[in-house]
Scaffold this motif. Structure first.
Motif, PDB file in Angstrom:
ATOM      1  N   LYS A  14       0.862  -1.191   0.000  1.00 20.96           N
ATOM      2  CA  LYS A  14       0.000   0.000   0.000  1.00 20.96           C
ATOM      3  C   LYS A  14       0.888   1.226   0.000  1.00 20.96           C
ATOM      4  CE  LYS A  14       0.833   1.379   4.479  1.00 20.96           C
ATOM      5  NZ  LYS A  14       1.639   2.579   4.775  1.00 20.96           N
ATOM      6  N   ASN A  16       0.419   5.518   1.207  1.00 21.91           N
ATOM      7  CA  ASN A  16      -0.448   6.545   1.780  1.00 21.91           C
ATOM      8  C   ASN A  16      -0.340   7.753   0.859  1.00 21.91           C
ATOM      9  OD1 ASN A  16       0.948   5.018   4.271  1.00 21.91           O
ATOM     10  ND2 ASN A  16      -1.143   5.559   4.803  1.00 21.91           N
ATOM     11  N   GLY A  28      -1.515   6.549  23.478  1.00 22.58           N
ATOM     12  CA  GLY A  28      -0.308   6.862  22.699  1.00 22.58           C
ATOM     13  C   GLY A  28      -0.512   6.740  21.192  1.00 22.58           C
ATOM     14  N   TYR A  29      -1.532   6.003  20.780  1.00 18.80           N
ATOM     15  CA  TYR A  29      -1.803   5.854  19.344  1.00 18.80           C
ATOM     16  C   TYR A  29      -2.269   7.189  18.754  1.00 18.80           C
ATOM     17  CZ  TYR A  29      -1.054   0.946  18.278  1.00 18.80           C
ATOM     18  OH  TYR A  29      -0.470  -0.255  18.011  1.00 18.80           O
ATOM     19  N   HIS A  30      -1.896   7.426  17.507  1.00 16.53           N
ATOM     20  CA  HIS A  30      -2.212   8.692  16.858  1.00 16.53           C
ATOM     21  C   HIS A  30      -3.471   8.595  16.003  1.00 16.53           C
ATOM     22  CE1 HIS A  30       1.830   9.362  18.243  1.00 16.53           C
ATOM     23  NE2 HIS A  30       1.681  10.649  17.991  1.00 16.53           N
ATOM     24  N   PHE A  36      -5.410   5.450   1.630  1.00 15.21           N
ATOM     25  CA  PHE A  36      -4.673   4.237   1.293  1.00 15.21           C
ATOM     26  C   PHE A  36      -4.977   3.835  -0.148  1.00 15.21           C
ATOM     27  CE2 PHE A  36      -5.066   3.144   5.955  1.00 15.21           C
ATOM     28  CZ  PHE A  36      -3.731   2.856   6.208  1.00 15.21           C
ATOM     29  N   GLY A 101       7.207   1.419   5.016  1.00 13.64           N
ATOM     30  CA  GLY A 101       6.000   2.231   4.857  1.00 13.64           C
ATOM     31  C   GLY A 101       5.081   1.687   3.780  1.00 13.64           C
ATOM     32  N   GLY A 137      -2.164  -5.113  14.270  1.00 13.34           N
ATOM     33  CA  GLY A 137      -1.567  -3.935  13.646  1.00 13.34           C
ATOM     34  C   GLY A 137      -2.631  -3.037  13.050  1.00 13.34           C
ATOM     35  N   ALA A 138      -2.390  -1.721  13.158  1.00 10.64           N
ATOM     36  CA  ALA A 138      -3.387  -0.728  12.721  1.00 10.64           C
ATOM     37  C   ALA A 138      -3.649  -0.785  11.220  1.00 10.64           C
ATOM     38  CB  ALA A 138      -2.912   0.667  13.124  1.00 10.64           C
ATOM     39  N   ASP A 139      -2.684  -1.261  10.462  1.00 10.20           N
ATOM     40  CA  ASP A 139      -2.792  -1.263   8.994  1.00 10.20           C
ATOM     41  C   ASP A 139      -3.482  -2.505   8.442  1.00 10.20           C
ATOM     42  OD1 ASP A 139      -1.718   1.070   8.196  1.00 10.20           O
ATOM     43  OD2 ASP A 139       0.168   0.246   7.455  1.00 10.20           O
ATOM     44  N   ILE A 154      -7.381   5.320  14.115  1.00 11.50           N
ATOM     45  CA  ILE A 154      -5.938   5.042  14.065  1.00 11.50           C
ATOM     46  C   ILE A 154      -5.587   4.386  12.716  1.00 11.50           C
ATOM     47  CG2 ILE A 154      -5.652   4.910  16.571  1.00 11.50           C
ATOM     48  CD1 ILE A 154      -5.433   1.776  16.182  1.00 11.50           C
ATOM     49  N   THR A 179       8.371   2.597  12.799  1.00 12.85           N
ATOM     50  CA  THR A 179       7.111   3.344  12.979  1.00 12.85           C
ATOM     51  C   THR A 179       7.043   3.943  14.391  1.00 12.85           C
ATOM     52  OG1 THR A 179       6.015   1.878  11.412  1.00 12.85           O
ATOM     53  CG2 THR A 179       4.580   3.110  12.873  1.00 12.85           C
ATOM     54  N   PHE A 183       6.597   7.916  15.586  1.00 13.40           N
ATOM     55  CA  PHE A 183       5.407   8.340  16.333  1.00 13.40           C
ATOM     56  C   PHE A 183       5.722   8.858  17.740  1.00 13.40           C
ATOM     57  CE2 PHE A 183       2.481   5.953  13.358  1.00 13.40           C
ATOM     58  CZ  PHE A 183       1.779   7.088  12.979  1.00 13.40           C
ATOM     59  N   GLY A 237       3.458   6.346   4.555  1.00 11.06           N
ATOM     60  CA  GLY A 237       3.420   5.958   5.967  1.00 11.06           C
ATOM     61  C   GLY A 237       4.468   6.715   6.765  1.00 11.06           C
ATOM     62  N   THR A 238       5.187   5.982   7.602  1.00 12.67           N
ATOM     63  CA  THR A 238       6.257   6.587   8.398  1.00 12.67           C
ATOM     64  C   THR A 238       7.620   6.339   7.722  1.00 12.67           C
ATOM     65  OG1 THR A 238       6.277   4.566   9.724  1.00 12.67           O
ATOM     66  CG2 THR A 238       5.033   6.425  10.598  1.00 12.67           C
TER      67      THR A 238
HETATM   68  C1  LIG Z   1       1.009   5.104  10.244  1.00 12.31           C
HETATM   69  C2  LIG Z   1       1.069   3.971   9.247  1.00 12.31           C
HETATM   70  C3  LIG Z   1       0.310   4.452   8.007  1.00 12.31           C
HETATM   71  O1  LIG Z   1       0.062   3.484   7.078  1.00 12.31           O
HETATM   72  O2  LIG Z   1       2.423   3.773   8.996  1.00 12.31           O
HETATM   73  P1  LIG Z   1       3.347   2.635   8.301  1.00 12.31           P
HETATM   74  O3  LIG Z   1       3.615   1.580   9.353  1.00 12.31           O
HETATM   75  O4  LIG Z   1       2.603   2.083   7.145  1.00 12.31           O
HETATM   76  O5  LIG Z   1       4.628   3.301   7.902  1.00 12.31           O
HETATM   77  C4  LIG Z   1       0.362   2.761   9.826  1.00 12.31           C
HETATM   78  O6  LIG Z   1      -0.986   3.029  10.118  1.00 12.31           O
HETATM   79  C5  LIG Z   1       0.990   2.116  11.016  1.00 12.31           C
HETATM   80  O7  LIG Z   1       0.388   0.846  11.106  1.00 12.31           O
HETATM   81  P2  LIG Z   1       1.160  -0.411  11.692  1.00 12.31           P
HETATM   82  O8  LIG Z   1       2.541  -0.496  11.140  1.00 12.31           O
HETATM   83  O9  LIG Z   1       0.228  -1.592  11.533  1.00 12.31           O
HETATM   84  O10 LIG Z   1       1.250   0.052  13.186  1.00 12.31           O
HETATM   85  P3  LIG Z   1       1.209  -0.785  14.540  1.00 12.31           P
HETATM   86  O11 LIG Z   1       2.053  -2.005  14.393  1.00 12.31           O
HETATM   87  O12 LIG Z   1      -0.219  -0.915  14.960  1.00 12.31           O
HETATM   88  O13 LIG Z   1       1.936   0.243  15.522  1.00 12.31           O
HETATM   89  C6  LIG Z   1       3.331   0.454  15.578  1.00 12.31           C
HETATM   90  C7  LIG Z   1       3.570   1.607  16.529  1.00 12.31           C
HETATM   91  O14 LIG Z   1       3.226   2.851  15.875  1.00 12.31           O
HETATM   92  C8  LIG Z   1       2.485   3.713  16.706  1.00 12.31           C
HETATM   93  N1  LIG Z   1       1.230   4.069  16.055  1.00 12.31           N
HETATM   94  C9  LIG Z   1       0.728   3.307  15.053  1.00 12.31           C
HETATM   95  C10 LIG Z   1      -0.436   3.670  14.396  1.00 12.31           C
HETATM   96  C11 LIG Z   1      -1.082   4.858  14.817  1.00 12.31           C
HETATM   97  N2  LIG Z   1      -2.211   5.277  14.243  1.00 12.31           N
HETATM   98  N3  LIG Z   1      -0.574   5.594  15.834  1.00 12.31           N
HETATM   99  C12 LIG Z   1       0.575   5.220  16.449  1.00 12.31           C
HETATM  100  O15 LIG Z   1       1.038   5.915  17.339  1.00 12.31           O
HETATM  101  C13 LIG Z   1       2.292   2.982  18.030  1.00 12.31           C
HETATM  102  O16 LIG Z   1       3.254   3.493  18.919  1.00 12.31           O
HETATM  103  C14 LIG Z   1       2.648   1.560  17.752  1.00 12.31           C
HETATM  104  O17 LIG Z   1       3.323   0.990  18.833  1.00 12.31           O
END
Ligand SMILES: C[C@@](CO)(OP(=O)(O)O)[C@H](O)COP(=O)(O)OP(=O)(O)OC[C@H]1O[C@@H](n2ccc(N)nc2=O)[C@H](O)[C@@H]1O
Ligand SMILES: Nc1ncnc2c1ncn2[C@@H]1O[C@H](COP(=O)(O)OP(=O)(O)O)[C@@H](O)[C@H]1O
Length: 289
Positions: A14, A16, A28-30, A36, A101, A137-139, A154, A179, A183, A237-238
């Motif tokens: 994917k 972003n 702490g989550y954003h 996407f 990302g 995972g949020a994604d 999130i 990531t 964050f 992403g990040t």
């Molecule tokens: C921000 C995105 C955008 O696509 O970045 P990328 O990972 O793809 O770069 C994603 O939503 C990432 O999703 P994913 O990689 O599944 O994140 P997770 O494993 O759930 O979280 C990893 C860490 O990132 C932080 N986190 C993640 C998602 C979010 N909305 N807020 C956060 O603060 C949290 O601290 C968490 O411990």
């Protein structure tokens, strides 16, 4: 529904197209607003049914222990949830860079959830699998649903969208962006004003992580400066990958051919892929149904 003992499924990347951070929850989550979209490029998984409940994954990933691999975590979650006595031999052809990302780990997990749900005949809906996936995972939900989406919360509150589907040149600047590190950075923009989907579609595609990622990772900074010479460069992403849209494969491949070997001492790689609103996983699952 067919009753196979072997299936092969893609786990697409994917990007972003934009990513705004509008707040931070007490855990702490954003809170994000992001668009996407999928690429027709990614990992490949195969699943072979076992009747003894065991799970295997080959080859192993160098940097990830077997029990930490999101594929195994997704498979165990599904075993626990369903109580099935079945297992699986899983193979992974890894193409997506880790911490890039591009959501490779999340996409692998979503493909495992969808593939094993089918192989084990569990009958869970995509919505249930997305809810289970979100605990890993949020994604993961967006990959389970497989449709380009406007995401809030999130990243799990999804509204399907039809975006333009250009060809993308994706560059991996060779460094791994964690990531969590992005964050937790104190300078991260976390107060973007919430916008609606119409405004997001009209906007140029800002990523609120870009300033911090460019400062933490000089290779990303150099890659963005280089790609901006040819087309508008964006972070996905990040990070660490960046991308730019082109009208056709020829144009994108011509820029790829000029890619320097290194940025800031890191070995650089790139690929060209078609943007898609329906993921290759969703297309493959429809054929299995
Ligand atoms: C921000 C995105 C955008 O696509 O970045 P990328 O990972 O793809 O770069 C994603 O939503 C990432 O999703 P994913 O990689 O599944 O994140 P997770 O494993 O759930 O979280 C990893 C860490 O990132 C932080 N986190 C993640 C998602 C979010 N909305 N807020 C956060 O603060 C949290 O601290 C968490 O411990
Ligand atoms: N199957 C997997 N593929 C990639 N990474 C995985 C996998 N399982 C667990 N991980 C872990 O997830 C992290 C994030 O990987 P990935 O999803 O590729 O990056 P990103 O979230 O930046 O797109 C990796 O650094 C790795 O430690």
């Amino acid at each position: 529904m067919s009753n196979p003992t072997h299936i092969a499924l893609p786990a697409p990347a994917k990007i972003n197209r934009m990513l705004h951070i509008t707040g931070r929850r007490s855990d702490g989550y954003h809170q994000l607003q992001t668009l996407f979209q999928f690429l027709d490029y990614g990992d490949q998984l195969t699943f072979a049914l076992r009747h003894d409940g065991r799970l295997t994954l080959t080859p192993a990933l160098d940097q990830v222990a077997l029990e930490d691999n999101l594929i195994i975590r997704a498979a165990r979650l599904l075993q626990t949830q369903s109580g099935t006595s079945l297992g699986c031999d899983i193979t992974l052809k890894k193409q997506l860079p880790m911490g890039g990302g591009l959501g490779g780990g999340s996409s692998d997990a979503a493909t495992a959830l969808m593939g094993l749900n089918h192989l084990w005949q569990l009958g869970y809906s995509a919505a249930t699998l997305a809810t289970l996936g979100l605990t890993l995972g949020a994604d993961i939900p967006v990959f389970v649903h497989g449709q380009a989406a406007w995401a809030e919360g999130i990243g799990e509150c999804l509204t399907p969208v039809e975006l333009d589907t250009p060809v993308f040149l994706v560059i991996h600047p060779g460094c791994h962006c964690a990531t969590g590190a992005v964050f937790t950075h104190p300078d991260l923009t976390r107060d973007s004003a919430p916008i609606n989907l119409a405004a997001a579609l009209k906007e140029g595609g800002r990523n609120d992580c870009e300033a911090v990622v460019r400062r933490l990772y000089p290779a990303v900074d150099q890659a963005i400066n280089w790609l901006n010479r040819f087309a508008s460069a964006h972070l996905t992403g990040t990070g660490a990958c960046i991308f730019a849209a082109f009208t056709d494969m020829t144009e994108a491949n011509a820029v790829l051919a000029k890619l320097p070997e290194t940025f800031s001492g890191h070995r650089v790689t790139g690929f060209v892929a078609q943007g898609t609103n329906c993921s290759s996983l969703l297309t493959a699952m429809k054929k299995l149904a």
